[in-house]
Design an enzyme around this catalytic site. Sequence first.
Site, PDB file in Angstrom:
ATOM      1  N   THR A 129      -0.415  -0.006   6.539  1.00 38.95           N
ATOM      2  CA  THR A 129      -0.151  -0.964   5.464  1.00 38.95           C
ATOM      3  C   THR A 129       0.027  -2.344   6.072  1.00 38.95           C
ATOM      4  OG1 THR A 129       1.513  -1.683   3.864  1.00 38.95           O
ATOM      5  CG2 THR A 129       2.275  -0.207   5.595  1.00 38.95           C
ATOM      6  N   GLY A 130      -0.437  -3.362   5.359  1.00 37.09           N
ATOM      7  CA  GLY A 130      -0.290  -4.715   5.880  1.00 37.09           C
ATOM      8  C   GLY A 130      -1.493  -5.548   5.496  1.00 37.09           C
ATOM      9  N   GLY A 145      -4.850  -6.177   5.527  1.00 36.15           N
ATOM     10  CA  GLY A 145      -5.896  -5.222   5.847  1.00 36.15           C
ATOM     11  C   GLY A 145      -6.942  -5.700   6.823  1.00 36.15           C
ATOM     12  N   THR A 148       0.901  -1.138   0.000  1.00 36.26           N
ATOM     13  CA  THR A 148       0.000   0.000   0.000  1.00 36.26           C
ATOM     14  C   THR A 148       0.942   1.189   0.000  1.00 36.26           C
ATOM     15  OG1 THR A 148      -1.635  -1.200   1.275  1.00 36.26           O
ATOM     16  CG2 THR A 148      -1.702   1.178   1.472  1.00 36.26           C
ATOM     17  N   ARG A 194     -13.055  -7.986  -2.536  1.00 30.91           N
ATOM     18  CA  ARG A 194     -12.548  -7.821  -1.169  1.00 30.91           C
ATOM     19  C   ARG A 194     -12.013  -6.402  -1.003  1.00 30.91           C
ATOM     20  NH1 ARG A 194      -7.137  -6.273   0.613  1.00 30.91           N
ATOM     21  NH2 ARG A 194      -6.808  -7.146   2.684  1.00 30.91           N
ATOM     22  N   VAL A 195     -12.350  -5.789   0.123  1.00 34.52           N
ATOM     23  CA  VAL A 195     -11.818  -4.469   0.451  1.00 34.52           C
ATOM     24  C   VAL A 195     -11.066  -4.575   1.779  1.00 34.52           C
ATOM     25  CG1 VAL A 195     -12.441  -2.101   1.091  1.00 34.52           C
ATOM     26  CG2 VAL A 195     -13.599  -3.226  -0.831  1.00 34.52           C
ATOM     27  N   GLY A 196      -9.883  -3.995   1.825  1.00 37.57           N
ATOM     28  CA  GLY A 196      -9.078  -4.010   3.044  1.00 37.57           C
ATOM     29  C   GLY A 196      -9.235  -2.724   3.833  1.00 37.57           C
TER      30      GLY A 196
END
Lengths: 290, 290
Positions: free
Chosen positions: B210-211, B213, B159, B187-189
Site C-alpha cells: 500500500t502506498g 503505487g 488500499t 491511472r493504474v497503481g
Amino acid sequence: MHRPVAIAVHGGAGNLARYKGTGRLEEAYAFLEQHITLWHTMLCDGVSALDVACESVRALEDIGYFHAGKGSSPNDNGYVELDASIMRGSDRAAGAIAAVRTPKNPIDVARYIMEQTQQVLMVASEADTLITREGFATVDASYFVPCDEVGAALPSTGTVGAVVLDRDGEIVAATSTGGTLRKRAGRVGDAPIIGAGTYAIGGLGAVSCTGVGEYFLRTSAASRILARVELLGEHISTATGTILTEIVHLGGDGGMIALDHRGTIAMPFSTSGMYRAAVDATSSVTVGCL
Amino acid sequence: MHRPVAIAVHGGAGNLARYKGTGRLEEAYAFLEQHITLWHTMLCDGVSALDVACESVRALEDIGYFHAGKGSSPNDNGYVELDASIMRGSDRAAGAIAAVRTPKNPIDVARYIMEQTQQVLMVASEADTLITREGFATVDASYFVPCDEVGAALPSTGTVGAVVLDRDGEIVAATSTGGTLRKRAGRVGDAPIIGAGTYAIGGLGAVSCTGVGEYFLRTSAASRILARVELLGEHISTATGTILTEIVHLGGDGGMIALDHRGTIAMPFSTSGMYRAAVDATSSVTVGCL
C-alpha cells in the site's frame, strides 16, 4: 576511450517454424540484419539509450511484420488493443499504457507517460483521450495488417522489444505489443507491466520479454531475472535461463532479451523461434529467427 | 499436530496522524481488533488461505473505512475506478482487475479470473462487461462513501490487503483499492499488478503493498521482497525493510504486510500510519493504526 555500448531487440517468440518456406522469416531476418547495425551505429555516435530504444521499437511497430503497432491483431471483439512500456535504469523512471486503441506508436506514449506525467501506467479509453489531447499520431482499424490464414490458424504471441546500453552507461528496456490474435477483449499481458515484461536497473541490466504473457506476470519475470543478477551475481545468461525454465515448468512458453551493464547479451527462448538481433559490447552481431 | 497458521491485513498506509481526535482511528482499530481474531479462528478451524484472504478483503472493502470497495474515492473525472489482485503461492495462480467501475467486491472478481479464466489481468469496460455477465454483485455511484473534507484536503493513498498462511501450508496474497482521491482517470497503481502490489510464492511467503503505487511499480516491490527471501535467505522483516527503504530513496512512501512460510509477519511503513492487524504463528496478536 568510450564505455561499451550494446543493443538487443526482439520481434516476438512463438511457433515461427510454421513460417518455413513462406518467405516471412527471410523478410524479417533481412529487416533485422539491416536495422540492428543502424541502431548500433547510433549508439556509437553517442545517441542515448532512451532514444535508440524508442527508435528501434518504433521501427518494429511500423514495419508490420511483428504483432505490435501496424502488425497488431484484433481481439475476440474484433478490435486491436495495444500495450507498451519503457523503463530507464538510472532513476528507474517508467511509463506504460495498456488496452489502448488509437496510437500509431504506443512506445512513444509510454515514454511520454514516463517523462511528462506523475503516473506510470495508464489504461483504456482515458489513456486514448490523453493520446488524442497530447497530439500523438493516431490510426484507425484500416491501418493494421489484415490477419493472414497462417496466423489465424496458429495464434501468435508476438511482441517487440529492445534493451539498450549507451555510452554513458544508461540502460533502457522497452516493450510493445498488439496482443495475441483473438485474445479476450480487455485482457492485458506482461508487455505493459513494469517488473513482468519490462524492467531495468541502472548499473545492473535490462530485460524485455515475449511469450504467453500470463506466465510472465505470474513469475514477475523481468524483475526476478534482474534480482538474480543483483543478489546472486548470476550471469545474465544463467538468470534468464533460470526464469525461462520456471515459466516452462508452469506450462508457459516464450523468450526474452536481456543485457547487463557490461553489454553482455542473452536471448533465450523456449518456442520454435524468436525474431531477434543484437550487437554486444564486443561488437559481435547476432541475427536469428529460428 | 497442526502446522502454524498466520494472517496479516492492512487498510492502507498514509498520513493517518491527521485523523487524531476525529474518532476515525478508534473506529478502524475496533473493527480490525474484532475481525482479526475471527479470521484467525477460521484458519485454526481449517478454512483455506484463499477463502480467508477473500473473506477478510471483502470485509475491508465493505466496511467503508478504507479506500477500497465502499470507501473508494472518485478520480479527477468524478467516478470511482477499482483495482484488485490475488495470488496463490503453491501454483502461482493469479488473477486481477484494473480500472473497473461496477463490482461491489473487486477481490471476488480477481479470484474468479484466477480460478475460472485463462487470463491473469482484465481491465476497464470489457472487464465490467464480464462482471455483469458472470452475475457479480454490482453497485452504482451512490454506493460509495462521500469524500469527507479531511480526505479532500489530504488525499489518501489507501488500499486494503491480506496475506494468509493456512494449515495446509498454502500461502495467499490479496490486495484491493479504490485508488487515490482525485487520481487521474485511467491511472493504474500497483494494487492490481502481480509482482508489484501483490505476490506469493509457495513455501516462501506472501506480500501485499500500500502506498504511492508508482513507486511500488518501479521497484517491483512485492516480487523483489520475496526474491530477497528466496535468494539471500533474508528474514521477511529485513527484506520488506530493504525494499521500503529503496522506495523512500526514490521519493515514495507507503508500507506493506508480508509473511513467510513459517508464519512470521512483518508490517513496516514509512508514512505516519498504516491500518494493520495480524496474528502470527505464535498466536501473537498485533493491531495498530499509527
